[in-house]
Design a protein around this motif. Sequence first.
Motif, PDB file in Angstrom:
ATOM      1  N   ARG A 197       0.852  -1.196   0.000  1.00  0.00           N
ATOM      2  CA  ARG A 197       0.000   0.000   0.000  1.00  0.00           C
ATOM      3  C   ARG A 197       0.883   1.239   0.000  1.00  0.00           C
ATOM      4  O   ARG A 197       1.832   1.349   0.777  1.00  0.00           O
ATOM      5  CB  ARG A 197      -0.926  -0.014   1.211  1.00  0.00           C
ATOM      6  N   GLN A 198       0.562   2.177  -0.869  1.00  0.00           N
ATOM      7  CA  GLN A 198       1.396   3.370  -1.037  1.00  0.00           C
ATOM      8  C   GLN A 198       1.475   4.193   0.246  1.00  0.00           C
ATOM      9  O   GLN A 198       2.530   4.700   0.610  1.00  0.00           O
ATOM     10  CB  GLN A 198       0.860   4.231  -2.178  1.00  0.00           C
ATOM     11  N   PHE A 199       0.344   4.312   0.943  1.00  0.00           N
ATOM     12  CA  PHE A 199       0.305   5.138   2.146  1.00  0.00           C
ATOM     13  C   PHE A 199       0.010   4.296   3.389  1.00  0.00           C
ATOM     14  O   PHE A 199      -0.819   4.656   4.224  1.00  0.00           O
ATOM     15  CB  PHE A 199      -0.735   6.251   1.993  1.00  0.00           C
ATOM     16  N   ALA A 200       0.687   3.171   3.498  1.00  0.00           N
ATOM     17  CA  ALA A 200       0.511   2.290   4.653  1.00  0.00           C
ATOM     18  C   ALA A 200       0.966   2.984   5.931  1.00  0.00           C
ATOM     19  O   ALA A 200       1.964   3.703   5.948  1.00  0.00           O
ATOM     20  CB  ALA A 200       1.302   1.002   4.452  1.00  0.00           C
ATOM     21  N   TRP A 201       0.237   2.755   6.998  1.00  0.00           N
ATOM     22  CA  TRP A 201       0.536   3.430   8.255  1.00  0.00           C
ATOM     23  C   TRP A 201       1.736   2.835   8.980  1.00  0.00           C
ATOM     24  O   TRP A 201       2.237   3.429   9.943  1.00  0.00           O
ATOM     25  CB  TRP A 201      -0.690   3.389   9.163  1.00  0.00           C
ATOM     26  N   ASN A 202       2.208   1.666   8.552  1.00  0.00           N
ATOM     27  CA  ASN A 202       3.373   1.103   9.251  1.00  0.00           C
ATOM     28  C   ASN A 202       4.666   1.792   8.842  1.00  0.00           C
ATOM     29  O   ASN A 202       5.739   1.394   9.291  1.00  0.00           O
ATOM     30  CB  ASN A 202       3.475  -0.410   9.051  1.00  0.00           C
ATOM     31  N   THR A 203       4.576   2.828   8.016  1.00  0.00           N
ATOM     32  CA  THR A 203       5.749   3.671   7.797  1.00  0.00           C
ATOM     33  C   THR A 203       5.991   4.566   9.004  1.00  0.00           C
ATOM     34  O   THR A 203       7.106   5.061   9.199  1.00  0.00           O
ATOM     35  CB  THR A 203       5.582   4.543   6.540  1.00  0.00           C
ATOM     36  N   GLU A 204       4.961   4.771   9.815  1.00  0.00           N
ATOM     37  CA  GLU A 204       5.055   5.682  10.958  1.00  0.00           C
ATOM     38  C   GLU A 204       4.836   5.007  12.303  1.00  0.00           C
ATOM     39  O   GLU A 204       5.093   5.619  13.348  1.00  0.00           O
ATOM     40  CB  GLU A 204       4.025   6.810  10.807  1.00  0.00           C
ATOM     41  N   ALA A 205       4.336   3.771  12.314  1.00  0.00           N
ATOM     42  CA  ALA A 205       4.030   3.120  13.589  1.00  0.00           C
ATOM     43  C   ALA A 205       4.038   1.605  13.426  1.00  0.00           C
ATOM     44  O   ALA A 205       3.912   1.080  12.314  1.00  0.00           O
ATOM     45  CB  ALA A 205       2.669   3.574  14.113  1.00  0.00           C
ATOM     46  N   ASN A 206       4.196   0.905  14.545  1.00  0.00           N
ATOM     47  CA  ASN A 206       3.967  -0.536  14.596  1.00  0.00           C
ATOM     48  C   ASN A 206       2.463  -0.740  14.726  1.00  0.00           C
ATOM     49  O   ASN A 206       1.818  -0.141  15.591  1.00  0.00           O
ATOM     50  CB  ASN A 206       4.692  -1.148  15.802  1.00  0.00           C
ATOM     51  N   LEU A 207       1.886  -1.560  13.866  1.00  0.00           N
ATOM     52  CA  LEU A 207       0.434  -1.704  13.802  1.00  0.00           C
ATOM     53  C   LEU A 207      -0.022  -3.011  14.432  1.00  0.00           C
ATOM     54  O   LEU A 207       0.469  -4.089  14.077  1.00  0.00           O
ATOM     55  CB  LEU A 207      -0.037  -1.655  12.349  1.00  0.00           C
ATOM     56  N   LEU A 208      -0.960  -2.904  15.351  1.00  0.00           N
ATOM     57  CA  LEU A 208      -1.541  -4.069  16.003  1.00  0.00           C
ATOM     58  C   LEU A 208      -3.018  -4.135  15.645  1.00  0.00           C
ATOM     59  O   LEU A 208      -3.808  -3.288  16.058  1.00  0.00           O
ATOM     60  CB  LEU A 208      -1.366  -3.972  17.521  1.00  0.00           C
ATOM     61  N   PHE A 209      -3.388  -5.126  14.821  1.00  0.00           N
ATOM     62  CA  PHE A 209      -4.776  -5.320  14.417  1.00  0.00           C
ATOM     63  C   PHE A 209      -5.379  -6.437  15.268  1.00  0.00           C
ATOM     64  O   PHE A 209      -4.788  -7.514  15.384  1.00  0.00           O
ATOM     65  CB  PHE A 209      -4.859  -5.694  12.930  1.00  0.00           C
ATOM     66  N   LEU A 210      -6.554  -6.186  15.839  1.00  0.00           N
ATOM     67  CA  LEU A 210      -7.186  -7.151  16.729  1.00  0.00           C
ATOM     68  C   LEU A 210      -8.618  -7.405  16.278  1.00  0.00           C
ATOM     69  O   LEU A 210      -9.437  -6.477  16.235  1.00  0.00           O
ATOM     70  CB  LEU A 210      -7.169  -6.623  18.162  1.00  0.00           C
ATOM     71  N   ASP A 211      -8.921  -8.648  15.907  1.00  0.00           N
ATOM     72  CA  ASP A 211     -10.296  -9.021  15.579  1.00  0.00           C
ATOM     73  C   ASP A 211     -11.090  -9.109  16.876  1.00  0.00           C
ATOM     74  O   ASP A 211     -10.850 -10.006  17.703  1.00  0.00           O
ATOM     75  CB  ASP A 211     -10.330 -10.379  14.855  1.00  0.00           C
ATOM     76  N   SER A 212     -12.002  -8.163  17.067  1.00  0.00           N
ATOM     77  CA  SER A 212     -12.770  -8.143  18.307  1.00  0.00           C
ATOM     78  C   SER A 212     -14.197  -7.687  18.029  1.00  0.00           C
ATOM     79  O   SER A 212     -14.436  -6.961  17.066  1.00  0.00           O
ATOM     80  CB  SER A 212     -12.112  -7.194  19.325  1.00  0.00           C
ATOM     81  N   PRO A 213     -15.158  -8.141  18.855  1.00  0.00           N
ATOM     82  CA  PRO A 213     -15.016  -9.059  19.980  1.00  0.00           C
ATOM     83  C   PRO A 213     -14.866 -10.497  19.516  1.00  0.00           C
ATOM     84  O   PRO A 213     -14.774 -10.755  18.309  1.00  0.00           O
ATOM     85  CB  PRO A 213     -16.334  -8.852  20.746  1.00  0.00           C
ATOM     86  N   ALA A 214     -14.810 -11.426  20.462  1.00  0.00           N
ATOM     87  CA  ALA A 214     -14.720 -12.847  20.113  1.00  0.00           C
ATOM     88  C   ALA A 214     -15.881 -13.220  19.209  1.00  0.00           C
ATOM     89  O   ALA A 214     -17.026 -12.836  19.456  1.00  0.00           O
ATOM     90  CB  ALA A 214     -14.726 -13.697  21.376  1.00  0.00           C
ATOM     91  N   GLY A 215     -15.565 -13.937  18.131  1.00  0.00           N
ATOM     92  CA  GLY A 215     -16.572 -14.290  17.134  1.00  0.00           C
ATOM     93  C   GLY A 215     -16.443 -13.483  15.866  1.00  0.00           C
ATOM     94  O   GLY A 215     -16.988 -13.859  14.830  1.00  0.00           O
ATOM     95  N   ALA A 216     -15.714 -12.362  15.916  1.00  0.00           N
ATOM     96  CA  ALA A 216     -15.491 -11.538  14.723  1.00  0.00           C
ATOM     97  C   ALA A 216     -14.222 -11.991  14.014  1.00  0.00           C
ATOM     98  O   ALA A 216     -13.231 -12.323  14.653  1.00  0.00           O
ATOM     99  CB  ALA A 216     -15.369 -10.071  15.116  1.00  0.00           C
ATOM    100  N   GLY A 217     -14.257 -11.984  12.693  1.00  0.00           N
ATOM    101  CA  GLY A 217     -13.074 -12.337  11.923  1.00  0.00           C
ATOM    102  C   GLY A 217     -12.556 -13.717  12.279  1.00  0.00           C
ATOM    103  O   GLY A 217     -13.293 -14.706  12.290  1.00  0.00           O
TER     104      GLY A 217
END
Length: 248
Positions: free
Chosen positions: A114-134
């Motif tokens: 991705r051209q403008f990915a946010w991990n150029t500026e931060a460590n990214l933590l994605f969390l599928d929440s709540p339980a049952g999602a994703g």
Amino acid sequence: MAKEASSNTVCLLLLNLLVSSIAARPSKDEAANAKITTLPGQPTDASFAQYSGYVTINEKKKLFYWLVEASSDAESKPLLLWLNGGPGASTIGYGAFQEIGPFQILPDGKLSKRQFAWNTEANLLFLDSPAGAGFSILNERAMQDEAFMNEIGDVNNFNLYMRPSASPIQDLMYRDGFGYYSDNDTINYLRRREVQEAFHIDPSYIPVNYTLDSDLVQNSYIESDTESSMLPVLKELVEAHLRIWIYR
């Protein structure tokens, strides 16, 4: 006499627990088990580290996370926790792959940076929440019910009058946002067995009939939940000097 902890305080403590348990420096064995070697179709020049796995809440609930380190100077960059709403929308499917994550899913099943990915500026933590999602697990997570999609067919929920198009130009118009084609590409990619294995999905649940929006979570979202305000929780987070960005 100790003051009884409020539900808001419990929420704050839970958030701190989730972040600290994932972001804390793991042992070598834990890091090796959680590290993603490569995702299917990943560009060869993607050199940042990635980790994924589960945070166990109790014997019935496990939350799935994907941690993407910053593309440079990861040790000095902040940690950003990203949560999608819904309720029941997959943070991995929407936030990571369609909004701010390092990769976009192409129609041929490959990934592009991705051209403008946010991990150029931060460590990214994605969390599928709540339980049952994703990919997060609630009890004995059954296959998601596709009766609704089978009933309505291939309909673009954002434009009921738009017909699916084979035009690559029109397809690319939807590549970077909440688009019909992006949804299909994301679902098809995350349903692939080799993708789920690369993400360390619990093998007892492979193959997961992945959906972007969980009927299980949405159907359990009762009216009383809408009466609870998040403002007290946000106030506590702000007082803890955590920066928050909310948008719709």
